[in-house]
Design a protein around this motif. Structure first.
Motif: not given
Length: 62
Positions: A39-46
């Protein structure tokens, strides 16, 4: 230069969004909850994807 930086941020953000599970497993190997890492990697990517897109769209060549 800001246009190129925007495109690079969009590309990195898209890579983070698409590879969130792999990033989570590589970075947080001993984590109890690997989904939180994803989830944190996804948020950083977003964040990178949106910021890069806005940078590219608002860039005015001189």
């Amino acid at each position: 230069m800001p246009g190129i930086l925007g495109l690079v941020a969009v590309a990195i953000g898209l890579a983070f969004i698409l590879a969130d599970q792999q990033i989570s497993r590589a970075v947080w190997r001993r984590a109890e909850d690997p989904e939180s890492g994803a989830a944190s990697a996804r948020m950083l990517g977003l964040i990178l994807f949106i910021a890069g897109g806005l940078t590219f769209l608002t860039w005015m060549p001189a």
